[in-house]
Design an enzyme around this catalytic site. Structure first.
Site, PDB file in Angstrom:
ATOM      1  N   HIS A 226     -25.712   7.281  20.724  1.00  0.00           N
ATOM      2  CA  HIS A 226     -26.410   8.192  21.624  1.00  0.00           C
ATOM      3  C   HIS A 226     -27.545   8.930  20.911  1.00  0.00           C
ATOM      4  O   HIS A 226     -27.304   9.819  20.090  1.00  0.00           O
ATOM      5  CB  HIS A 226     -25.388   9.195  22.199  1.00  0.00           C
ATOM      6  CG  HIS A 226     -25.970  10.119  23.217  1.00  0.00           C
ATOM      7  ND1 HIS A 226     -25.508  11.393  23.420  1.00  0.00           N
ATOM      8  CD2 HIS A 226     -26.999   9.954  24.080  1.00  0.00           C
ATOM      9  CE1 HIS A 226     -26.217  11.972  24.372  1.00  0.00           C
ATOM     10  NE2 HIS A 226     -27.135  11.119  24.784  1.00  0.00           N
TER      11      HIS A 226
ATOM     12  N   ASN B 145     -23.290  16.519  25.255  1.00  0.00           N
ATOM     13  CA  ASN B 145     -23.451  16.710  26.694  1.00  0.00           C
ATOM     14  C   ASN B 145     -22.215  17.322  27.333  1.00  0.00           C
ATOM     15  O   ASN B 145     -22.312  18.035  28.326  1.00  0.00           O
ATOM     16  CB  ASN B 145     -23.816  15.389  27.375  1.00  0.00           C
ATOM     17  CG  ASN B 145     -25.296  15.087  27.185  1.00  0.00           C
ATOM     18  OD1 ASN B 145     -26.100  16.001  26.994  1.00  0.00           O
ATOM     19  ND2 ASN B 145     -25.662  13.828  27.189  1.00  0.00           N
TER      20      ASN B 145
ATOM     21  N   GLU C 187     -25.312  10.610  18.046  1.00  0.00           N
ATOM     22  CA  GLU C 187     -23.848  10.618  18.157  1.00  0.00           C
ATOM     23  C   GLU C 187     -23.389   9.166  18.120  1.00  0.00           C
ATOM     24  O   GLU C 187     -23.856   8.352  18.931  1.00  0.00           O
ATOM     25  CB  GLU C 187     -23.429  11.209  19.511  1.00  0.00           C
ATOM     26  CG  GLU C 187     -23.437  12.717  19.578  1.00  0.00           C
ATOM     27  CD  GLU C 187     -22.994  13.219  20.958  1.00  0.00           C
ATOM     28  OE1 GLU C 187     -21.975  13.882  21.043  1.00  0.00           O
ATOM     29  OE2 GLU C 187     -23.692  12.930  21.953  1.00  0.00           O
TER      30      GLU C 187
ATOM     31  N   SER D 228     -25.587   8.580  28.142  1.00  0.00           N
ATOM     32  CA  SER D 228     -25.500  10.011  27.836  1.00  0.00           C
ATOM     33  C   SER D 228     -24.132  10.565  28.182  1.00  0.00           C
ATOM     34  O   SER D 228     -23.717  11.582  27.631  1.00  0.00           O
ATOM     35  CB  SER D 228     -26.492  10.821  28.651  1.00  0.00           C
ATOM     36  OG  SER D 228     -27.710  10.198  28.734  1.00  0.00           O
TER      37      SER D 228
HETATM   38  P1  NAD Z   1     -35.508   5.082  32.117  1.00  0.00           P
HETATM   39  O1  NAD Z   1     -35.315   5.054  33.581  1.00  0.00           O
HETATM   40  O2  NAD Z   1     -36.719   5.717  31.557  1.00  0.00           O
HETATM   41  O3  NAD Z   1     -35.456   3.595  31.552  1.00  0.00           O
HETATM   42  C1  NAD Z   1     -34.527   2.641  31.933  1.00  0.00           C
HETATM   43  C2  NAD Z   1     -35.181   1.288  31.738  1.00  0.00           C
HETATM   44  O4  NAD Z   1     -34.207   0.278  31.883  1.00  0.00           O
HETATM   45  C3  NAD Z   1     -36.274   0.984  32.751  1.00  0.00           C
HETATM   46  O5  NAD Z   1     -37.439   0.593  32.048  1.00  0.00           O
HETATM   47  C4  NAD Z   1     -35.718  -0.179  33.560  1.00  0.00           C
HETATM   48  O6  NAD Z   1     -36.719  -1.059  34.003  1.00  0.00           O
HETATM   49  C5  NAD Z   1     -34.821  -0.800  32.527  1.00  0.00           C
HETATM   50  N1  NAD Z   1     -33.771  -1.674  33.060  1.00  0.00           N
HETATM   51  C6  NAD Z   1     -33.017  -1.532  34.169  1.00  0.00           C
HETATM   52  N2  NAD Z   1     -32.173  -2.565  34.267  1.00  0.00           N
HETATM   53  C7  NAD Z   1     -32.385  -3.375  33.209  1.00  0.00           C
HETATM   54  C8  NAD Z   1     -31.820  -4.590  32.755  1.00  0.00           C
HETATM   55  N3  NAD Z   1     -30.880  -5.205  33.450  1.00  0.00           N
HETATM   56  N4  NAD Z   1     -32.286  -5.112  31.601  1.00  0.00           N
HETATM   57  C9  NAD Z   1     -33.258  -4.516  30.912  1.00  0.00           C
HETATM   58  N5  NAD Z   1     -33.827  -3.366  31.298  1.00  0.00           N
HETATM   59  C10 NAD Z   1     -33.402  -2.796  32.430  1.00  0.00           C
HETATM   60  O7  NAD Z   1     -34.194   5.736  31.525  1.00  0.00           O
HETATM   61  P2  NAD Z   1     -33.995   6.498  30.136  1.00  0.00           P
HETATM   62  O8  NAD Z   1     -34.227   7.932  30.326  1.00  0.00           O
HETATM   63  O9  NAD Z   1     -34.701   5.766  29.073  1.00  0.00           O
HETATM   64  O10 NAD Z   1     -32.428   6.325  29.955  1.00  0.00           O
HETATM   65  C11 NAD Z   1     -31.827   5.143  29.501  1.00  0.00           C
HETATM   66  C12 NAD Z   1     -30.413   5.435  29.060  1.00  0.00           C
HETATM   67  O11 NAD Z   1     -30.452   6.385  27.994  1.00  0.00           O
HETATM   68  C13 NAD Z   1     -29.524   6.028  30.122  1.00  0.00           C
HETATM   69  O12 NAD Z   1     -28.230   5.572  29.940  1.00  0.00           O
HETATM   70  C14 NAD Z   1     -29.603   7.518  29.836  1.00  0.00           C
HETATM   71  O13 NAD Z   1     -28.464   8.212  30.287  1.00  0.00           O
HETATM   72  C15 NAD Z   1     -29.644   7.498  28.339  1.00  0.00           C
HETATM   73  N6  NAD Z   1     -30.246   8.700  27.738  1.00  0.00           N
HETATM   74  C16 NAD Z   1     -31.296   9.312  28.323  1.00  0.00           C
HETATM   75  C17 NAD Z   1     -31.840  10.438  27.730  1.00  0.00           C
HETATM   76  C18 NAD Z   1     -33.025  11.126  28.345  1.00  0.00           C
HETATM   77  O14 NAD Z   1     -33.221  12.317  28.067  1.00  0.00           O
HETATM   78  N7  NAD Z   1     -33.847  10.443  29.111  1.00  0.00           N
HETATM   79  C19 NAD Z   1     -31.289  10.937  26.541  1.00  0.00           C
HETATM   80  C20 NAD Z   1     -30.229  10.258  25.953  1.00  0.00           C
HETATM   81  C21 NAD Z   1     -29.707   9.138  26.576  1.00  0.00           C
END
Ligand code: NAD
Length: 717
Positions: free
Chosen positions: A454, A504, A466, A433
């Site tokens: 993104h 963002n 994005e 993000s």
């Molecule tokens: P989340 O915590 O829900 O999920 C992350 C997942 O990654 C978990 O299931 C974890 O077990 C897994 N993980 C950790 N290390 C790993 C590895 N080495 N290999 C495989 N899986 C692994 O997080 P999220 O909210 O889904 O966010 C994920 C990414 O997306 C982040 O970079 C976040 O900034 C980005 N993002 C989040 C949002 C949001 O609103 N949640 C929006 C856009 C982007």
């Protein structure tokens, strides 16, 4: 041949006894529309029809997949800048042609083969009857553009389908599919596509033979609606209740003007009724909302054109993989699978994989419930997602989308690990993000294959993606990622790299402005209420509760490092303070508000007095800000950063910036986006506001570009 123009023609149909065909088939265009040239030809065709003595009946057909898409929206910008008197005259001139066509001394049937929308729908309404093929659609989407039907549509629709149905059709702008159109009387018959024209001819023949009283049908459209005053009052009162509960008349004045016009003209004869329609249409057309919504439509086209260009040279993605089965990874896997793309979903925890699969099943199950998907198709879609705890099949995937935790060290190590296993030409994309793509690329051997992709949360609902170009990302990698986003049903906007990218980067100063207001003592709920009234789907406190305060605090730290002059506050903000009290927002039931899961399984928000107690620790005043001050301060922070993104070349055009804000964070569509908002406030006036609030910090200071524009009298649009 009775008339031959470039976009339409009239000829007698061979083998019929005097039945003519008015055929819309625009040369050099993929769809038929009522642009200035077509309007002029239509007028000539009507004159030719009036002068022809051989015609006993007529059908209206289209040579395109779409019947008639409506008026030419690109022409609106010019028209809507004219004085209302000129606009009214323009409308009355077009309407006189429509009326002359309606008054021709023979029956007319429209054969609707595809979408008959806006002016296209109004064209069919001047016929006595409408027959629709299975691929047809009919509707009046004008209010989505801040206007309402102006080619007699508001007059004829209530007379054809009834007041309540007409008000609903106009207020919602919904396109009616055949069964629905038939049910409410928008069309008189639905037939298979291949017999549409013969069915229309058959109906005209019945009219000519006197088997159907087509003149009575026409008379209904020329006279007042046949309802008593009491019946009318009831119809309007109940319809208005429903309509205005959904469309705030202050935000969407066109709906209110349409309702007002209809209420006034239902008791008048056609020609007088049309004058009222024209007057209110002109009033709607000159509102800032119409300018913003028409601009939005045009910006959407710009964004699509740019995406098409950016996707040139894309490689085909046959299989994808996503790393992380969390909120985002699960959403990405669902979205890919539901668009037919096989995807491997890898996580390090089996419970996360289970959660991801359950989420996808839940979303698909809802579609089955709604009848949009068969259980068999649901099974097929789910089988496209392959959950796994190991990298077994990663050697074959064309793209890997990384969606693990937002931590640069973890991301770098995961990205390097996956690069070593993937094909040499596989694209690696990060869904980060906030973290710079150029920075993450330092962990990779092939940074040219690495981009940002993104998605927004929830993935299945948010249209924006994005696509971020890092310093070393190749054009080919960008092209393929853009094409993939489109294949997944999303709207890609290509942006250059910086912390937070476009959306963002703009959102964090907005939260910063919120934190500062709360610090000064302004009630967070009042800020939410004001910003929601302004048009945001949720105010900033509610929004951060939905995003997650942990995610917010985490992102804020990255942004503070990237842009310390305006994103590193010298005080502890309310968001960080509540996060430290383990208030994470919706995800753990408490943030600024309290949440309880309702009967439908959705978190329901309620006020929480404890929040006010907690916030005292970060408040140093008891300020009560006016609504205007709240709006100005919040919007200055948001809009100024958007302008800085344009200055820095993060985003290429105001059109892309504005569309991204609307699709990514729910910027009020009727305000058209940040750049449109500045234009509508007035660039000089906006700069003056910046000067007024510059004492609050750099985020409020006018960017150089804006100052220059103000001095040169320029606007974004
Ligand atoms: P989340 O915590 O829900 O999920 C992350 C997942 O990654 C978990 O299931 C974890 O077990 C897994 N993980 C950790 N290390 C790993 C590895 N080495 N290999 C495989 N899986 C692994 O997080 P999220 O909210 O889904 O966010 C994920 C990414 O997306 C982040 O970079 C976040 O900034 C980005 N993002 C989040 C949002 C949001 O609103 N949640 C929006 C856009 C982007």
């Amino acid at each position: 041949m009775i008339y031959q123009g470039k976009n339409l023609s009239v000829a007698l149909i061979d083998g019929t006894d005097g039945i003519a065909k008015l055929h819309f088939d625009a040369a050099d265009e993929s769809v038929n529309k009522f642009d200035a040239a077509t309007n002029a030809e239509f007028k000539e065709a009507v004159t030719a029809l009036e002068n022809s003595s051989q015609i006993k009946g007529l059908i209206v057909t289209s040579g395109k997949k779409v019947f008639i898409a409506g008026a030419d929206i690109t022409e609106f910008v010019g028209y809507f800048q004219k004085p209302t008197s000129e606009l009214e005259a323009w409308l009355l001139e077009i309407n006189s042609t429509f009326n002359r066509f309606e008054d021709l001394p023979f029956p007319k049937v429209a054969a609707i083969n595809g979408a008959a929308l806006g002016g296209g729908c109004e064209m069919t309404l001047v016929c006595e009857y409408r027959v629709m093929g299975q691929s047809g659609q009919i509707g009046l989407p004008e209010t989505k553009l801040g206007i309402f039907p102006g080619f007699g549509g508001s007059v004829r629709t209530p007379r054809v389908i009834g007041i309540d149905n007409a008000l609903e059709a106009i207020a919602t702008g919904k396109a009616h599919k055949p069964a629905d159109a038939l049910k409410i009387g928008f069309v008189d018959a639905v037939v298979a596509d291949d017999v549409l024209e013969s069915a229309a001819i058959d109906l005209v023949q019945k009219c000519i033979a006197g088997e159907i009283d087509w003149q009575a049908k026409r008379a209904e459209k020329l006279n007042p609606v046949r309802l008593s005053q009491l019946e009318q009052a009831m119809a309007f009162t109940s319809a208005k209740g429903v309509i205005f509960a959904k469309a705030n008349p202050k935000q969407y004045p066109a709906v209110a003007l349409a309702v007002e016009a209809i209420e006034k003209h239902v008791n008048l004869k056609r020609d007088d009724a049309i004058k009222i329609e024209a007057k209110n249409f002109a009033a709607a057309a000159v509102t800032p909302q119409a300018a913003a919504l028409v601009g939005l439509f045009l910006n959407d086209q710009v964004v699509k054109k740019l995406a098409k260009k950016a996707s040139q040279g894309a490689s085909d993605i046959k299989e994808a993989a996503v790393l992380g089965a969390g909120i985002m990874g699960g959403g990405i896997a669902y979205q890919a699978a539901s668009k037919g793309l096989p995807i491997i979903m890898k996580d390090i925890k089996s419970e996360q994989l289970e959660l991801g699969m359950n989420e996808a099943s839940k979303l698909l199950g809802k579609e089955v419930e709604r009848g949009k998907l068969t259980p068999a198709k649901m099974g097929e879609t789910l089988s496209r997602i392959r959950p796994t705890l190991n990298y077994g099949d990663f050697g074959n995937t064309d793209i890997v989308i990384e969606a693990v935790v937002e931590n640069p060290a973890v991301k770098k190590s995961v990205l390097a690990e996956v690069e070593a296993l993937a094909k040499d030409d596989a694209i690696i994309a990060s869904n980060t993000s906030t973290i710079s793509i150029t920075e993450l690329a330092t962990a990779l051997k092939r940074p040219e294959n690495f981009v940002g992709m993104h998605f927004f949360n929830p993935v299945h609902r948010m249209p924006l993606v994005e696509v971020i170009r890092g310093e070393k990302s190749s054009d080919a990698a960008i092209a393929t990622t853009v094409a993939l986003a489109q294949k997944m049903g999303k709207v890609p906007v290509v942006v250059n790299d910086c912390p937070g990218f476009l959306v963002n980067r703009v959102l964090f100063p907005y939260f910063g402005a919120f934190d500062l207001l709360v610090k000064e003592g302004v009630d967070f709920a009042a800020i939410d209420k004001t910003m929601e009234k302004f048009g945001w789907p949720m105010g900033p406190a509610y929004l951060i509760d939905v995003v997650g305060l942990d995610t917010g605090v985490h992102g804020a730290a990255v942004m503070a490092q990237g842009f310390p002059d305006r994103m590193k506050p010298d005080f502890k903000g309310s968001i960080e303070h509540l996060f430290e009290q383990n208030r994470l927002g919706q995800k753990n039931g408490a943030g600024f508000y309290k949440y309880e899961i309702d009967k439908k399984g959705k978190p329901e928000k309620s006020a929480d007095v404890a929040t006010y107690e907690l916030l005292k620790a970060v408040q140093d005043g008891t300020k009560e800000a006016s609504e205007q001050e709240i709006i100005d301060r919040m919007m200055l922070a948001f809009c100024n950063e958007t302008v800085r993104c344009l200055e820095d070349g993060i985003v290429g055009t105001p059109a892309e910036a504005d569309m991204a804000m609307i699709m990514g964070v729910g910027f009020p569509p009727f305000r058209g986006g940040a750049c449109r908002y500045i234009d509508q406030v007035g660039v000089s006036e906006f700069v003056a506001l910046c000067d007024k609030y510059a004492y609050l910090g750099k985020a409020y200071e006018a960017p150089a570009l804006l100052r220059k524009m103000a001095s040169e009298g320029k606007t974004f649009y």
